[in-house]
Structures are given as structure tokens and as C-alpha cells.
Design a protein around this motif. Structure first.
Motif, PDB file in Angstrom:
ATOM      1  N   PHE A   1       0.855  -1.194   0.000  1.00  0.00           N
ATOM      2  CA  PHE A   1       0.000   0.000   0.000  1.00  0.00           C
ATOM      3  C   PHE A   1       0.889   1.241   0.000  1.00  0.00           C
ATOM      4  CE2 PHE A   1      -2.303  -3.407   2.059  1.00  0.00           C
ATOM      5  CZ  PHE A   1      -3.571  -3.334   1.502  1.00  0.00           C
ATOM      6  N   ASP A   2       0.328   2.359  -0.454  1.00  0.00           N
ATOM      7  CA  ASP A   2       1.110   3.599  -0.425  1.00  0.00           C
ATOM      8  C   ASP A   2       1.324   4.082   1.006  1.00  0.00           C
ATOM      9  OD1 ASP A   2       1.638   4.019  -3.183  1.00  0.00           O
ATOM     10  OD2 ASP A   2      -0.507   4.418  -3.443  1.00  0.00           O
ATOM     11  N   TYR A   3       0.321   3.874   1.868  1.00  0.00           N
ATOM     12  CA  TYR A   3       0.525   4.198   3.284  1.00  0.00           C
ATOM     13  C   TYR A   3      -0.457   3.417   4.152  1.00  0.00           C
ATOM     14  CZ  TYR A   3      -3.124   7.803   2.478  1.00  0.00           C
ATOM     15  OH  TYR A   3      -4.264   8.468   2.142  1.00  0.00           O
ATOM     16  N   LEU A   4      -0.183   3.478   5.469  1.00  0.00           N
ATOM     17  CA  LEU A   4      -0.927   2.671   6.440  1.00  0.00           C
ATOM     18  C   LEU A   4      -1.482   3.580   7.532  1.00  0.00           C
ATOM     19  CD1 LEU A   4      -1.631  -0.038   7.939  1.00  0.00           C
ATOM     20  CD2 LEU A   4       0.718  -0.026   8.819  1.00  0.00           C
ATOM     21  N   VAL A   5      -2.761   3.370   7.860  1.00  0.00           N
ATOM     22  CA  VAL A   5      -3.400   4.126   8.940  1.00  0.00           C
ATOM     23  C   VAL A   5      -3.742   3.146  10.064  1.00  0.00           C
ATOM     24  CG1 VAL A   5      -5.404   5.532   9.590  1.00  0.00           C
ATOM     25  CG2 VAL A   5      -4.380   5.804   7.313  1.00  0.00           C
ATOM     26  N   GLY A   6      -3.163   3.340  11.228  1.00  0.00           N
ATOM     27  CA  GLY A   6      -3.474   2.497  12.388  1.00  0.00           C
ATOM     28  C   GLY A   6      -4.628   3.110  13.157  1.00  0.00           C
ATOM     29  N   ALA A   7      -5.794   2.447  13.096  1.00  0.00           N
ATOM     30  CA  ALA A   7      -6.993   2.943  13.795  1.00  0.00           C
ATOM     31  C   ALA A   7      -7.508   1.814  14.677  1.00  0.00           C
ATOM     32  CB  ALA A   7      -8.049   3.364  12.773  1.00  0.00           C
ATOM     33  N   ASP A   8      -6.564   1.106  15.302  1.00  0.00           N
ATOM     34  CA  ASP A   8      -6.940  -0.133  15.986  1.00  0.00           C
ATOM     35  C   ASP A   8      -6.941  -0.004  17.507  1.00  0.00           C
ATOM     36  OD1 ASP A   8      -4.236   0.177  15.663  1.00  0.00           O
ATOM     37  OD2 ASP A   8      -3.820  -1.849  14.969  1.00  0.00           O
ATOM     38  N   GLY A   9      -7.284   1.189  17.997  1.00  0.00           N
ATOM     39  CA  GLY A   9      -7.644   1.339  19.397  1.00  0.00           C
ATOM     40  C   GLY A   9      -6.468   1.467  20.362  1.00  0.00           C
ATOM     41  N   MET A  10      -6.820   1.555  21.651  1.00  0.00           N
ATOM     42  CA  MET A  10      -5.800   1.819  22.676  1.00  0.00           C
ATOM     43  C   MET A  10      -4.703   0.754  22.687  1.00  0.00           C
ATOM     44  SD  MET A  10      -6.285   2.780  26.661  1.00  0.00           S
ATOM     45  CE  MET A  10      -6.582   1.198  27.436  1.00  0.00           C
ATOM     46  N   HIS A  11      -5.082  -0.496  22.407  1.00  0.00           N
ATOM     47  CA  HIS A  11      -4.068  -1.564  22.416  1.00  0.00           C
ATOM     48  C   HIS A  11      -3.601  -1.851  20.985  1.00  0.00           C
ATOM     49  CE1 HIS A  11      -4.991  -2.060  26.621  1.00  0.00           C
ATOM     50  NE2 HIS A  11      -6.264  -2.255  26.342  1.00  0.00           N
ATOM     51  N   SER A  12      -3.398  -0.816  20.215  1.00  0.00           N
ATOM     52  CA  SER A  12      -3.097  -0.900  18.782  1.00  0.00           C
ATOM     53  C   SER A  12      -1.951  -1.856  18.419  1.00  0.00           C
ATOM     54  CB  SER A  12      -2.728   0.515  18.309  1.00  0.00           C
ATOM     55  OG  SER A  12      -2.166   0.486  17.019  1.00  0.00           O
ATOM     56  N   GLY A  13      -2.251  -2.726  17.462  1.00  0.00           N
ATOM     57  CA  GLY A  13      -1.206  -3.607  16.935  1.00  0.00           C
ATOM     58  C   GLY A  13      -0.268  -2.855  16.005  1.00  0.00           C
ATOM     59  N   VAL A  14      -0.802  -1.907  15.230  1.00  0.00           N
ATOM     60  CA  VAL A  14       0.046  -1.122  14.319  1.00  0.00           C
ATOM     61  C   VAL A  14       1.067  -0.319  15.131  1.00  0.00           C
ATOM     62  CG1 VAL A  14       0.054   0.815  12.686  1.00  0.00           C
ATOM     63  CG2 VAL A  14      -1.687  -0.981  12.486  1.00  0.00           C
ATOM     64  N   ARG A  15       0.595   0.261  16.244  1.00  0.00           N
ATOM     65  CA  ARG A  15       1.528   1.052  17.066  1.00  0.00           C
ATOM     66  C   ARG A  15       2.664   0.164  17.583  1.00  0.00           C
ATOM     67  NH1 ARG A  15      -1.706   2.803  21.259  1.00  0.00           N
ATOM     68  NH2 ARG A  15      -0.924   1.015  22.386  1.00  0.00           N
ATOM     69  N   ARG A  16       2.300  -1.031  18.037  1.00  0.00           N
ATOM     70  CA  ARG A  16       3.327  -1.941  18.566  1.00  0.00           C
ATOM     71  C   ARG A  16       4.339  -2.309  17.483  1.00  0.00           C
ATOM     72  NH1 ARG A  16       2.828  -7.030  18.078  1.00  0.00           N
ATOM     73  NH2 ARG A  16       0.557  -6.947  17.983  1.00  0.00           N
ATOM     74  N   LEU A  17       3.833  -2.605  16.270  1.00  0.00           N
ATOM     75  CA  LEU A  17       4.732  -3.052  15.200  1.00  0.00           C
ATOM     76  C   LEU A  17       5.626  -1.920  14.689  1.00  0.00           C
ATOM     77  CD1 LEU A  17       2.224  -5.240  13.136  1.00  0.00           C
ATOM     78  CD2 LEU A  17       4.214  -6.078  14.407  1.00  0.00           C
ATOM     79  N   VAL A  18       5.078  -0.708  14.624  1.00  0.00           N
ATOM     80  CA  VAL A  18       5.817   0.374  13.960  1.00  0.00           C
ATOM     81  C   VAL A  18       6.510   1.315  14.956  1.00  0.00           C
ATOM     82  CG1 VAL A  18       5.583   2.350  12.372  1.00  0.00           C
ATOM     83  CG2 VAL A  18       4.260   0.251  11.970  1.00  0.00           C
ATOM     84  N   PHE A  19       5.903   1.502  16.134  1.00  0.00           N
ATOM     85  CA  PHE A  19       6.438   2.499  17.078  1.00  0.00           C
ATOM     86  C   PHE A  19       7.067   1.873  18.326  1.00  0.00           C
ATOM     87  CE2 PHE A  19       3.167   4.469  14.580  1.00  0.00           C
ATOM     88  CZ  PHE A  19       3.553   5.784  14.390  1.00  0.00           C
ATOM     89  N   GLY A  20       6.731   0.603  18.610  1.00  0.00           N
ATOM     90  CA  GLY A  20       7.315  -0.045  19.788  1.00  0.00           C
ATOM     91  C   GLY A  20       6.257  -0.444  20.799  1.00  0.00           C
ATOM     92  N   PRO A  21       6.706  -1.049  21.922  1.00  0.00           N
ATOM     93  CA  PRO A  21       5.768  -1.665  22.866  1.00  0.00           C
ATOM     94  C   PRO A  21       4.782  -0.679  23.491  1.00  0.00           C
ATOM     95  CG  PRO A  21       8.065  -1.911  23.605  1.00  0.00           C
ATOM     96  CD  PRO A  21       8.100  -1.172  22.316  1.00  0.00           C
ATOM     97  N   GLU A  22       3.598  -1.207  23.804  1.00  0.00           N
ATOM     98  CA  GLU A  22       2.533  -0.391  24.407  1.00  0.00           C
ATOM     99  C   GLU A  22       3.017   0.306  25.680  1.00  0.00           C
ATOM    100  OE1 GLU A  22      -1.492  -2.029  24.414  1.00  0.00           O
ATOM    101  OE2 GLU A  22      -1.611  -1.567  26.545  1.00  0.00           O
ATOM    102  N   ALA A  23       3.861  -0.395  26.442  1.00  0.00           N
ATOM    103  CA  ALA A  23       4.324   0.161  27.724  1.00  0.00           C
ATOM    104  C   ALA A  23       5.051   1.493  27.538  1.00  0.00           C
ATOM    105  CB  ALA A  23       5.240  -0.845  28.412  1.00  0.00           C
ATOM    106  N   ASP A  24       5.591   1.749  26.353  1.00  0.00           N
ATOM    107  CA  ASP A  24       6.289   3.021  26.122  1.00  0.00           C
ATOM    108  C   ASP A  24       5.319   4.196  26.021  1.00  0.00           C
ATOM    109  OD1 ASP A  24       8.528   1.503  26.019  1.00  0.00           O
ATOM    110  OD2 ASP A  24       8.934   1.768  23.874  1.00  0.00           O
ATOM    111  N   TYR A  25       4.047   3.904  25.757  1.00  0.00           N
ATOM    112  CA  TYR A  25       3.103   4.989  25.452  1.00  0.00           C
ATOM    113  C   TYR A  25       1.867   5.025  26.343  1.00  0.00           C
ATOM    114  CZ  TYR A  25       5.994   4.820  21.308  1.00  0.00           C
ATOM    115  OH  TYR A  25       7.075   4.802  20.465  1.00  0.00           O
ATOM    116  N   ARG A  26       1.523   3.892  26.969  1.00  0.00           N
ATOM    117  CA  ARG A  26       0.274   3.852  27.744  1.00  0.00           C
ATOM    118  C   ARG A  26       0.547   4.254  29.186  1.00  0.00           C
ATOM    119  NH1 ARG A  26      -2.558   0.327  30.766  1.00  0.00           N
ATOM    120  NH2 ARG A  26      -1.194  -1.446  30.328  1.00  0.00           N
TER     121      ARG A  26
END
Ligand SMILES: Cc1cc2nc3c(=O)[nH]c(=O)nc-3n(C[C@H](O)[C@H](O)[C@H](O)COP(=O)(O)OP(=O)(O)OC[C@H]3O[C@@H](n4cnc5c(N)ncnc54)[C@H](O)[C@@H]3O)c2cc1C
Length: 372
Positions: free
Chosen positions: A149-174
Motif C-alpha cells: 500500500f502507499d501508506y498505512l493508517v493504524g486505527a486499531d484502538g488503545m491496544h493498537s497492533g500497528v503502534r506496537r509493530l511500527v512504534f514499539g511496545p505499548e508500555a512506552d506509550y500507555r
């Protein structure tokens, strides 16, 4: 351009709608076999009302608003015997009289119906891995074949899988706000007759909200972070009952009985997601994935709807440069998200007072209005 949206709730549906409007080829992947329809009612408020009007869905939202017309206060606080001892006036908990409270299932259906038929949906699958190759994202799915895809939008909620894969573990942000929330559906006519009523003891709250068609119990308790299995509902019920169940007063035994018996119990930490930036390369986050405020803000849904709209408008203005479009989107939305997050500690203070003194002070500050 082609875009993959992960998550088909309010942020994902808003992003899908507005990105299709600017001519993108939109695919939505939703982990659940069907969109989640149950849960506490949510609010469409502030600038999200304008977004809804521009989507052509404001009339449908208004027509389906939750039945709260007979409520004498946003929440009436009661003592152990059920006698009113305080009340949060509706004006103190809403942006304006135009705010609309609506059942989650109705808003999901209305937003879904507004989508272009060109939006592709993949239900029951989710992203296993993302590789940003500079000019595109290559996405591997748990079940389906890999796609680009040309780009990806992570809209998968507070426990986002996209955030974990691209930005790092949930513990860093929650950021755990020191409390947990439990929601349980109750049978119609549970006894509070269209009111929203709450009984507190220090560090605990037991609430019942009656929307006529839907009655829910919503409970919370103060606690440091607890380790538990997110997929083990029976373990979550046990934590809730251990924390809240030893009080024989008010409707507490009935609420515990429903928590024990129901298979629709929602249990989660009251948390906020705080991130220094909502995009990385060709991936951007919208909704709770980027800036969960906690249910106490009452603004999560409005922010999710606004986010999809701002994202598409800024991408359109950036004419084919997703990275600068993402920056424009974040610049526009961040003040709204900050405001919503910053109001939560005060709301937590009066919905869940930690001490007997704080509880008494809350009731003095918000007395029952004798005219109502
Ligand atoms: C109990 C409770 C009460 C609330 N009360 C209010 C309120 O009164 N007012 C208000 O405005 N807001 C309220 N909120 C907040 C509101 O529900 C959220 O802010 C809003 O739903 C955020 O929308 P979202 O689309 O970002 O995320 P969500 O609604 O959480 O949706 C995320 C979607 O992504 C899907 N998903 C998850 N993981 C994956 C994956 N790996 N791959 C693909 N899909 C995935 C999920 O199934 C879901 O469909 C409440 C929230 C809760 C939990």
C-alpha cells in the motif's frame, strides 16, 4: 493512492470515509469477524458534529440519540441506601446542549452506511508485520496474502497492533491512571428508571445507567497496574469481583451477580496513550491508537471522527506527500487531544474519589439540585 486502514471502529470508519472522499483506494482490515457493536454509549460532540454534518449523517445520529431526556442530572450520586447525596449537572459534563449521546451500535451502523461501496473490507484478519520500504508499505497479514500500500493508517484502538509493530511496545506509550473500569450489560428495568446513578465508597464506584433500550452497570476501582491476561475474561471478572464485591450495600450484590454470569463484561485499565509523534514514515495513527484519553473524557469518539477528517484534508492539501500530510494532521488535531486528556484527572477525582474526605468534598461541591 492506496491505503490500508487497520481497525473499523469510529476512527477507522471516519478515515475510510474521508480518504475515499479524496479519491484514495481504501482497504480496511478489522480483526473482529464483525464490528464490535456492544458497550457503553458514546458522545458525538464539539467539532465532530460538524464532521457528521459534512458526512451527511447528522440527522441519522440525531434521530438515533440515546434516550436520556428524563435524566435529572448527568449522574446522581447516592449513599449506601440509595438516597441522593450529590449530582453532576449535565452542563458540567457536556460541551453544549448540542452534544449527542448515542449507542455504539447505532453510530457504527450509521457510519458504515455512509461509506463508499468502493471501500474494501477484510474482516477476521490483522497485520502480522509491516515493512516501510520508503516508497510504500509492505504488509504481511496473519491469514491473507501479503500486500503493498502507499501508506498505512493504524486505527486499531488503545491496544493498537500497528503502534506496537511500527512504534514499539505499548508500555512506552500507555499511562495507567491508577484505576480500572468494568462495564456489564444489565436487564432492562433494573430499577433506576432512565437515570444514571452512582454509589461511591473511597476508591470505588458502582454505577447504573439506564438508556431504556440498554441498561449498563459501570464500575471502577483504584489500583496500581495489575498483570493479567487480556484474553482471559474469567480472570478479569475475578479481579473485578475481588476488588469490588465485598460491599453488601446498594445494588452491589446484583452487579456482582451479573459480572459473574455475563459473557459481555468489559474490563480495562483507565489509561491514556501519550506519544511524541503520531506518524513514522508511511504509517500514521488515528483515534485511541494515537491519543486514547480514557472513557472519562467523553471525547474519544469525537476525536476519532475528527481525526479521520483532518487526516484526509491534510493529505489532500499535501498532494501526494503522505509524510507532510501526516504532519499537518497532527498539528491540527493535537490541541483537541491534549485538551481532552488534560481534563481527565479532574473527572477521575469526582467520579472516583480516593478518600472519604474527597468524597464528602465532591458531594458538597455538587449538591443535589432541589428544583429537579
Ligand atoms: C467503557 C468505555 C466507555 C466509553 N465511553 C465513552 C463516552 O461516553 N464518550 C466517548 O466519546 N467515548 C467513550 N469511550 C471511548 C471511545 O469508545 C473510544 O475513544 C473510541 O471508540 C475510539 O475509537 P477508535 O476507533 O480509535 O478505537 P476503538 O473503538 O477501540 O476501535 C478499534 C478497532 O480496531 C479493531 N482492532 C483492534 N486490534 C486490531 C488489529 N490488530 N487489527 C485490526 N483491527 C484491530 C477493534 O476490533 C476495533 O474495531 C469509551 C470507551 C470505553 C472502553
Amino acid at each position: 493512492m492506496s491505503v490500508l486502514v487497520s481497525g473499523a471502529s469510529f476512527a477507522g470508519l471516519s478515515a475510510a470515509y474521508w480518504l475515499a472522499e479524496i479519491g484514495e483506494q481504501v482497504t480496511v482490515v478489522e480483526r473482529n469477524p464483525a464490528v464490535r457493536r456492544t458497550g457503553a454509549p458514546i458522545d458525538v460532540r464539539g467539532d465532530a458534529l460538524g464532521v457528521a454534518a459534512d458526512m451527511g449523517i447528522l440527522d441519522a445520529i440525531t434521530a438515533n440519540r440515546a434516550k436520556t431526556a428524563h435524566r435529572t442530572a448527568f449522574t446522581t450520586w447516592v449513599d449506601a441506601g440509595g438516597k441522593p447525596i450529590g449530582a453532576l449537572p449535565t452542563e458540567a459534563a457536556t460541551d453544549s446542549a448540542d452534544d449527542i449521546e448515542i449507542l455504539r451500535e447505532h453510530l457504527v451502523d450509521i457510519m458504515h452506511a455512509a461509506l463508499s461501496p468502493d471501500v474494501e473490507f477484510v474482516h477476521g484478519d490483522w497485520i502480522a508485520d509491516v515493512d516501510d520500504v520508503g516508497s510504500a508499505v509492505e504488509v504481511t497479514f496473519v491469514h491473507g496474502a501479503p500486500r503493498r500500500f502507499d501508506y498505512l493508517v493504524g486505527a486499531d484502538g488503545m491496544h493498537s497492533g500497528v503502534r506496537r509493530l511500527v512504534f514499539g511496545p505499548e508500555a512506552d506509550y500507555r499511562h495507567h491512571l491508577g484505576a480500572y473500569m468494568v462495564i456489564v450489560p444489565l436487564p432492562a428495568g433494573t430499577g433506576v428508571a432512565t437515570q444514571s446513578v452512582m454509589y461511591n465508597t473511597p476508591g470505588r464506584s458502582y454505577g447504573i445507567s439506564d438508556f431504556t433500550d440498554l441498561v449498563i452497570g459501570y464500575l471502577s476501582f483504584r489500583s496500581p497496574e495489575i498483570e493479567y491476561d487480556f484474553h482471559d475474561v474469567e480472570e478479569q471478572k475475578k479481579i473485578a469481583i475481588d476488588a469490588l464485591g465485598d460491599d453488601p450495600n446498594w445494588y452491589v450484590p446484583m452487579l456482582m451477580e451479573h459480572i459473574r454470569e455475563s459473557d459481555e463484561v468489559f474490563f480495562d485499565s483507565l489509561s491514556q496513550i501519550r506519544m511524541p509523534g503520531w506518524s513514522r514514515g508511511r504509517t500514521v495513527l488515528v483515534g485511541d491508537a494515537a491519543h486514547a484519553t480514557s472513557p472519562l473524557s467523553g471525547r474519544g469518539t469525537a476525536l476519532a471522527m475528527l481525526g479521520g477528517h483532518f487526516l484526509a484534508k491534510e493529505l489532500q492539501a499535501a498532494a501526494g506527500d503522505p509524510v507532510s500530510g501526516f504532519a499537518g494532521y497532527e498539528k491540527r488535531l493535537r490541541p483537541y487531544a491534549d485538551r481532552a486528556q488534560d481534563g481527565v484527572p479532574e473527572a477521575l477525582g469526582f467520579m472516583l474519589p480516593a478518600t472519604a474526605e474527597a468524597l464528602a468534598e465532591r458531594n458538597r461541591r455538587f449538591p443535589v439540585d432541589p428544583r429537579r
